[in-house]
Design an enzyme around this catalytic site. Structure first.
Site: not given
Ligand code: DX5
Length: 224
Positions: A37, A178
């Site tokens: 991320d 996600d």
């Protein structure tokens, strides 16, 4: 066509003081991808890491690695992440005026091209780029932090994304999710049409080992 469900732990919630161990545990537990991320402090408030971290993680695992670029100006980052050995680069539709060109650029450089959109962005915003992406990622939390709660309206967005891909002949493209994925909702998420699941705090936490956490998610997939 139902694609096999892929589990992609995000290292955002891993213990970075022992990252090699944690990534190794995830690989040993049988996950399919590792997700990075990437946050720049502008597109989202937190700052996480850049391409140097991608190069480091590349040396820790044989698994394919995805970089989720939560950054402004993703065009400035794509090449560095692909050169670092990243296998899939996912960009936000909100972060560029030229998503079609960037997705083509990612694919031309040999990586899978993913498009993702924030919970407040209408799905229609990605319609024009469906022919040039390998996956559509539904953000089921507002991006920037791990450990948030799954936004329930995301289930309809997952269904819509699957329908949109199938309607344009992209049965081969994946629907990723996600944010807030855990054993309590993973069955409904897959039932809605997702086949690629990012999980951060459900895999990396101080409640249980990575192996037990992954096994718990896999069991929840089978039992639903
Ligand atoms: C930034 C990230 C998170 C993270 C998943 O928002 O994209 O969604 O990877 O973290 P969990 O699974 O803890 O929500």
């Amino acid at each position: 066509m139902t694609l096999p469900v892929q589990l992609a732990p995000s290292i955002l919630n891993a213990d970075w003081t022992r990252l090699a161990e944690q990534v190794g545990q995830a690989e040993a537990a049988g996950v399919d991808w590792i997700t990075l991320d990437v946050m720049d402090g502008n597109f989202v408030p937190p700052i996480s890491f850049g391409a140097p971290m991608a190069s480091a993680v590349r040396q820790l695992t044989a698994l394919p690695i995805e970089a989720h670029l939560m950054v402004e100006h993703p065009e400035e980052q794509i090449d560095d992440f692909i050169e670092a050995g990243i296998n899939c680069v996912t960009i936000h539709i909100e972060s560029t005026r030229h998503p079609h060109r960037l997705l083509q650029q990612i694919a031309e450089r040999g990586a899978e091209a993913g498009i993702t959109l924030n919970p407040g962005t209408p799905l229609g915003e990605v319609e024009a780029v469906l022919p040039v992406c390998g996956r559509v990622q539904i953000m089921s939390v507002n991006p920037g932090w791990g450990g948030q709660r799954f936004i329930p309206e995301s289930l309809d967005r997952i269904r819509q994304a699957r329908e949109m891909l199938d309607q344009c002949g992209r049965e081969d493209a994946r629907v990723a999710v996600d944010g807030g994925v855990n054993e309590s909702n993973i069955g409904a998420i897959v039932e809605a049409g997702a086949d690629w699941l990012v999980a951060g705090s459900a895999v990396f936490n101080d409640r249980e080992s990575v192996a037990d956490a992954v096994a718990r998610l896999r069991r929840a997939l089978v039992s639903d």
